[in-house]
Write a protein that holds these residues in place. Structure first.
Motif, PDB file in Angstrom:
ATOM      1  N   ARG A  19       0.843  -1.208   0.000  1.00 49.81           N
ATOM      2  CA  ARG A  19       0.000   0.000   0.000  1.00 49.81           C
ATOM      3  C   ARG A  19       0.874   1.253   0.000  1.00 49.81           C
ATOM      4  O   ARG A  19       0.613   2.202  -0.738  1.00 49.81           O
ATOM      5  CB  ARG A  19      -0.928  -0.022   1.212  1.00 49.81           C
ATOM      6  CG  ARG A  19      -1.913   1.122   1.274  1.00 49.81           C
ATOM      7  CD  ARG A  19      -2.800   0.922   2.504  1.00 49.81           C
ATOM      8  NE  ARG A  19      -3.683   2.031   2.715  1.00 49.81           N
ATOM      9  CZ  ARG A  19      -4.936   2.102   2.295  1.00 49.81           C
ATOM     10  NH1 ARG A  19      -5.455   1.104   1.617  1.00 49.81           N
ATOM     11  NH2 ARG A  19      -5.679   3.149   2.540  1.00 49.81           N
ATOM     12  N   TYR A  22       2.480   1.574  -3.577  1.00 52.04           N
ATOM     13  CA  TYR A  22       1.536   2.012  -4.612  1.00 52.04           C
ATOM     14  C   TYR A  22       1.084   3.457  -4.402  1.00 52.04           C
ATOM     15  O   TYR A  22       0.840   4.171  -5.378  1.00 52.04           O
ATOM     16  CB  TYR A  22       0.350   1.054  -4.707  1.00 52.04           C
ATOM     17  CG  TYR A  22       0.672  -0.156  -5.551  1.00 52.04           C
ATOM     18  CD1 TYR A  22       0.314  -0.206  -6.890  1.00 52.04           C
ATOM     19  CD2 TYR A  22       1.381  -1.234  -5.038  1.00 52.04           C
ATOM     20  CE1 TYR A  22       0.634  -1.289  -7.683  1.00 52.04           C
ATOM     21  CE2 TYR A  22       1.713  -2.321  -5.813  1.00 52.04           C
ATOM     22  CZ  TYR A  22       1.343  -2.347  -7.143  1.00 52.04           C
ATOM     23  OH  TYR A  22       1.672  -3.418  -7.933  1.00 52.04           O
ATOM     24  N   THR A  23       0.980   3.895  -3.160  1.00 52.33           N
ATOM     25  CA  THR A  23       0.543   5.279  -2.926  1.00 52.33           C
ATOM     26  C   THR A  23       1.709   6.264  -2.957  1.00 52.33           C
ATOM     27  O   THR A  23       1.639   7.280  -3.648  1.00 52.33           O
ATOM     28  CB  THR A  23      -0.226   5.404  -1.594  1.00 52.33           C
ATOM     29  OG1 THR A  23       0.585   4.951  -0.518  1.00 52.33           O
ATOM     30  CG2 THR A  23      -1.524   4.614  -1.643  1.00 52.33           C
ATOM     31  N   PHE A  28      -0.725   6.293  -6.468  1.00 52.20           N
ATOM     32  CA  PHE A  28      -2.109   5.839  -6.364  1.00 52.20           C
ATOM     33  C   PHE A  28      -2.744   6.433  -5.110  1.00 52.20           C
ATOM     34  O   PHE A  28      -2.054   6.909  -4.205  1.00 52.20           O
ATOM     35  CB  PHE A  28      -2.161   4.309  -6.292  1.00 52.20           C
ATOM     36  CG  PHE A  28      -2.013   3.625  -7.615  1.00 52.20           C
ATOM     37  CD1 PHE A  28      -3.001   2.790  -8.096  1.00 52.20           C
ATOM     38  CD2 PHE A  28      -0.872   3.798  -8.392  1.00 52.20           C
ATOM     39  CE1 PHE A  28      -2.878   2.145  -9.314  1.00 52.20           C
ATOM     40  CE2 PHE A  28      -0.726   3.167  -9.608  1.00 52.20           C
ATOM     41  CZ  PHE A  28      -1.736   2.340 -10.082  1.00 52.20           C
ATOM     42  N   ARG A  31      -7.627   3.537  -0.903  1.00 49.87           N
ATOM     43  CA  ARG A  31      -9.085   3.366  -0.905  1.00 49.87           C
ATOM     44  C   ARG A  31      -9.480   2.548   0.320  1.00 49.87           C
ATOM     45  O   ARG A  31      -9.234   2.971   1.428  1.00 49.87           O
ATOM     46  CB  ARG A  31      -9.534   2.705  -2.222  1.00 49.87           C
ATOM     47  CG  ARG A  31      -9.274   3.560  -3.469  1.00 49.87           C
ATOM     48  CD  ARG A  31     -10.160   4.801  -3.551  1.00 49.87           C
ATOM     49  NE  ARG A  31     -11.558   4.501  -3.656  1.00 49.87           N
ATOM     50  CZ  ARG A  31     -12.256   4.388  -4.777  1.00 49.87           C
ATOM     51  NH1 ARG A  31     -11.669   4.589  -5.933  1.00 49.87           N
ATOM     52  NH2 ARG A  31     -13.519   4.095  -4.757  1.00 49.87           N
ATOM     53  N   THR A  44      -7.306  -1.847  -0.843  1.00 50.59           N
ATOM     54  CA  THR A  44      -7.326  -1.424  -2.239  1.00 50.59           C
ATOM     55  C   THR A  44      -6.731  -0.023  -2.408  1.00 50.59           C
ATOM     56  O   THR A  44      -6.718   0.778  -1.479  1.00 50.59           O
ATOM     57  CB  THR A  44      -8.759  -1.422  -2.822  1.00 50.59           C
ATOM     58  OG1 THR A  44      -9.547  -0.466  -2.127  1.00 50.59           O
ATOM     59  CG2 THR A  44      -9.398  -2.802  -2.727  1.00 50.59           C
ATOM     60  N   VAL A  45      -6.254   0.217  -3.625  1.00 47.01           N
ATOM     61  CA  VAL A  45      -5.778   1.522  -4.058  1.00 47.01           C
ATOM     62  C   VAL A  45      -6.364   1.774  -5.435  1.00 47.01           C
ATOM     63  O   VAL A  45      -6.862   0.852  -6.086  1.00 47.01           O
ATOM     64  CB  VAL A  45      -4.230   1.592  -4.099  1.00 47.01           C
ATOM     65  CG1 VAL A  45      -3.633   1.434  -2.701  1.00 47.01           C
ATOM     66  CG2 VAL A  45      -3.653   0.552  -5.049  1.00 47.01           C
ATOM     67  N   ALA A  46      -6.300   3.033  -5.879  1.00 46.85           N
ATOM     68  CA  ALA A  46      -6.794   3.373  -7.214  1.00 46.85           C
ATOM     69  C   ALA A  46      -5.951   4.505  -7.775  1.00 46.85           C
ATOM     70  O   ALA A  46      -5.467   5.363  -7.023  1.00 46.85           O
ATOM     71  CB  ALA A  46      -8.262   3.791  -7.159  1.00 46.85           C
ATOM     72  N   HIS A  47      -5.798   4.514  -9.087  1.00 47.05           N
ATOM     73  CA  HIS A  47      -5.062   5.609  -9.727  1.00 47.05           C
ATOM     74  C   HIS A  47      -5.986   6.828  -9.787  1.00 47.05           C
ATOM     75  O   HIS A  47      -7.173   6.707 -10.074  1.00 47.05           O
ATOM     76  CB  HIS A  47      -4.611   5.207 -11.132  1.00 47.05           C
ATOM     77  CG  HIS A  47      -3.661   6.187 -11.723  1.00 47.05           C
ATOM     78  ND1 HIS A  47      -4.084   7.334 -12.363  1.00 47.05           N
ATOM     79  CD2 HIS A  47      -2.313   6.232 -11.723  1.00 47.05           C
ATOM     80  CE1 HIS A  47      -3.029   8.025 -12.744  1.00 47.05           C
ATOM     81  NE2 HIS A  47      -1.936   7.372 -12.360  1.00 47.05           N
ATOM     82  N   PRO A  51     -10.258   6.315 -10.941  1.00 48.87           N
ATOM     83  CA  PRO A  51     -10.673   5.954  -9.589  1.00 48.87           C
ATOM     84  C   PRO A  51     -11.698   4.829  -9.523  1.00 48.87           C
ATOM     85  O   PRO A  51     -11.881   4.224  -8.470  1.00 48.87           O
ATOM     86  CB  PRO A  51     -11.249   7.264  -9.037  1.00 48.87           C
ATOM     87  CG  PRO A  51     -11.668   8.036 -10.253  1.00 48.87           C
ATOM     88  CD  PRO A  51     -10.679   7.664 -11.326  1.00 48.87           C
ATOM     89  N   PHE A  86       0.938  -0.137 -17.276  1.00 53.21           N
ATOM     90  CA  PHE A  86       0.544   1.257 -17.153  1.00 53.21           C
ATOM     91  C   PHE A  86       0.845   2.016 -18.430  1.00 53.21           C
ATOM     92  O   PHE A  86       1.942   1.898 -18.987  1.00 53.21           O
ATOM     93  CB  PHE A  86       1.312   1.950 -16.020  1.00 53.21           C
ATOM     94  CG  PHE A  86       1.149   1.307 -14.682  1.00 53.21           C
ATOM     95  CD1 PHE A  86      -0.058   1.367 -14.006  1.00 53.21           C
ATOM     96  CD2 PHE A  86       2.211   0.650 -14.082  1.00 53.21           C
ATOM     97  CE1 PHE A  86      -0.207   0.782 -12.761  1.00 53.21           C
ATOM     98  CE2 PHE A  86       2.075   0.063 -12.831  1.00 53.21           C
ATOM     99  CZ  PHE A  86       0.867   0.123 -12.174  1.00 53.21           C
TER     100      PHE A  86
END
Length: 136
Positions: A19, A22-23, A28, A31, A44-47, A51, A86
């Protein structure tokens, strides 16, 4: 009717470290991060530009068989798990930025028939592909 993809799983070794990677490294957004059952954490994460697509950072575990879990963990330690691809606007610049943050690249930006591609790994050893598509 299926309207889109909403969740993809990336198998990781440590959810907290993944996490953070990714952040903080990839940019990202954090979430969900909840324990849904004993031993099962939904993280979870999101770009920010996408989102609606959740990336679930998942540790191999039940309901997979113990044998499959062990094989997946061996593949993770060997760097043999696939991750995400990506799109990038400038592959060389993204390569330089991520390299400065300690990301391990197994292939620097390389011209291909479809554009420029670089391959790196996340902090769980998953392959990640960066693609700058050729101008049409």
């Amino acid at each position: 009717m299926i309207t889109n993809i909403s969740i993809v799983n990336v198998f990781v070794i440590d959810q907290d470290e993944a996490r953070q990677f990714y952040t903080e490294v990839l940019g990202f957004l954090p979430r969900d991060d909840v324990t849904l059952a004993p031993g099962y954490r939904w993280c979870t994460v999101a770009h920010p530009n996408q989102p609606e697509l959740l990336v679930s950072l998942t540790i191999p575990g039940p309901p997979l068989t113990p044998e499959l879990i062990q094989e997946m963990k061996r593949a993770q330690l060997a760097g043999g798990m696939s991750g995400l691809g990506f799109n990038v606007d400038d592959c060389q610049r993204t390569y330089e930025d991520l390299t400065s943050k300690g990301v391990e690249f197994v292939q620097p930006p390389t011209a291909r028939s479809y554009g420029v591609e670089a391959v790196c790994r996340d902090n769980s050893g998953n392959w990640m592909v960066l693609i700058q598509l050729a101008q049409q």
